[in-house]
Design an enzyme around this catalytic site. Structure first.
Site, PDB file in Angstrom:
ATOM      1  N   LYS A 186      46.257  45.668  31.772  1.00 38.30           N
ATOM      2  CA  LYS A 186      45.519  46.506  31.850  1.00 38.30           C
ATOM      3  C   LYS A 186      45.206  47.259  30.232  1.00 38.30           C
ATOM      4  CE  LYS A 186      43.810  48.026  36.494  1.00 38.30           C
ATOM      5  NZ  LYS A 186      43.760  49.069  37.830  1.00 38.30           N
ATOM      6  N   LYS A 219      39.781  37.919  39.300  1.00 40.50           N
ATOM      7  CA  LYS A 219      40.010  38.349  40.640  1.00 40.50           C
ATOM      8  C   LYS A 219      38.923  39.482  40.306  1.00 40.50           C
ATOM      9  CE  LYS A 219      42.483  42.562  40.950  1.00 40.50           C
ATOM     10  NZ  LYS A 219      42.384  43.746  41.626  1.00 40.50           N
ATOM     11  N   LYS A 225      37.124  46.412  40.974  1.00 41.93           N
ATOM     12  CA  LYS A 225      36.373  47.494  40.925  1.00 41.93           C
ATOM     13  C   LYS A 225      36.245  47.991  39.417  1.00 41.93           C
ATOM     14  CE  LYS A 225      38.592  51.069  43.969  1.00 41.93           C
ATOM     15  NZ  LYS A 225      39.954  50.525  43.538  1.00 41.93           N
TER      16      LYS A 225
END
Ligand code: ATP
Ligand code: MG
Length: 336
Positions: free
Chosen positions: A113, A199, A202
């Site tokens: 991230k 993966k 969202k």
């Protein structure tokens, strides 16, 4: 016999995906018969990446209504909004002081991230991304959760939580239950439809890559039809060489509750179009009733009341725990 305690959550960083449903919510719904469940909407985790305030509010409301629409029961489980229970942030801070830069730097979610944050051109990495795991450890340890059901992507954070719990117990005296990570039996990880080596998340920037639990039937059809496969046209479970096809197979078998063997018998001599048609059919079968219930709940007062009821119960438990921590650490003026 008292039920064992379990804790789970979803970050309100976007609309709930099929990955979240299969990796987390569907399992929570089943677990609530057997375990004392604590389930929350992780809005404090959501702000570790930049959020638009109206979108954030909408996501919180959507996830709340979806929890209940998927079958979470406010009378069986404690369901609440993370920021309604101040002790999460309080214990999160305390755990920040007990963890090290070295161990937090090793977290792969932080690496992924923070890289994404840097690439986004904003030029900064929020410090909250780095301390995300200590807040998550606080979430778990406040409720004496013995089990934490998560997708494999969160396993490393639960392991850190175990280390922190043991460290605190050794340093200050017995205060925390050391939780066990309960990853899905078959290590289920739903993959991105456009890049099946990643993966499904969202917070993905590509809407075609994820199935949202509130997608229209037309969108579901077109996203599955456009899902990346390969040119072999052979239905085979092979995560390394055929990640796209394998992902579709896993979505089907998990939603349909059938074994891989059963599904393979069904697909003997069939092609990718048949596989995709099957996936679309089962997806609609599962998602449509959830959406119907969701629409009834979204603007009802019930959801708000249930969340308040959940927060009141959670506060009682969390407050007791934080007092214990403060007593053992010598943080308060007088023992309470
Ligand atoms: P974000 O991109 O903001 O991190 P996310 O989709 O990863 O969102 P989380 O809120 O971080 O969702 O995770 C909620 C739960 O869903 C966790 O238990 C996580 O392990 C599980 N989960 C998330 N993505 C998947 C996936 N692709 N397959 C299976 N489980 C998943
Ligand atoms: Mg995540």
């Amino acid at each position: 016999m008292t039920k064992k305690k379990m804790l789970s959550a979803i970050t309100s960083s976007g609309a709930m995906t099929l990955g979240n449903y299969l990796g987390a919510v569907k399992r929570m719904v089943n677990f609530q018969e057997q375990y004392e469940m604590h389930v929350f909407i992780a809005n404090l985790h959501a702000i570790t990446v930049p959020q638009d305030k109206e979108v954030l509010r909408k996501n919180i409301k959507e996830i709340a209504a979806l929890y209940f629409a998927c079958g979470m029961d406010p009378n069986k489980s404690v369901i609440f909004l993370q920021s309604d229970v101040l002790e999460h942030a309080q214990l999160g801070w305390i755990l920040n002081t007990q963890s090290t830069i070295g161990e937090l730097s090793r977290m792969t979610q932080y690496k992924d991230k923070s890289q994404k944050a840097e690439e986004s051109g904003k030029g900064y990495i929020p410090a909250g991304l780095f301390t995300y795991p200590t807040l998550m450890a606080a979430d778990i340890l406040l409720y004496d959760a013995e089990f934490v059901p998560v997708g494999v992507d969160q396993k490393q954070h639960v392991e850190l939580t175990r280390d922190l719990a043991m460290r605190m117990n050794n340093r200050y005296g017995e205060m925390f239950v050391v939780p066990e990570c309960l990853v899905t039996e078959n290590k289920l990880k739903i993959m991105d439809l456009q890049d099946p080596t990643k993966k499904m998340s969202k917070s993905s920037d590509n809407p075609k890559a994820i199935i949202k639990m509130l997608d229209s039937p037309a969108d579901i059809r077109s996203k599955i039809k456009a899902a990346v496969t390969d040119s072999e046209n052979l239905i085979k479970h092979d995560p390394i060489n055929k990640p796209g096809v394998t992902n579709l197979i896993e979505i089907y078998t998990t939603l349909k509750n059938v074994s891989l063997q059963e599904a393979m018998v069904r697909w003997k001599g069939k092609n990718y179009k048949d596989l995709k048609d099957d996936v679309i059919e089962v997806l609609l079968e599962v998602i449509e009733p959830i959406q119907t219930r969701y629409k009834e709940l979204y603007n009802s007062l019930e959801v708000e009341q249930w969340l308040e009821q959940g927060a009141a119960k959670a506060r009682m438990i969390a407050n007791k725990k934080i007092n214990k921590v403060q007593n053992l650490m010598g943080l308060n003026y007088k023992r309470r």
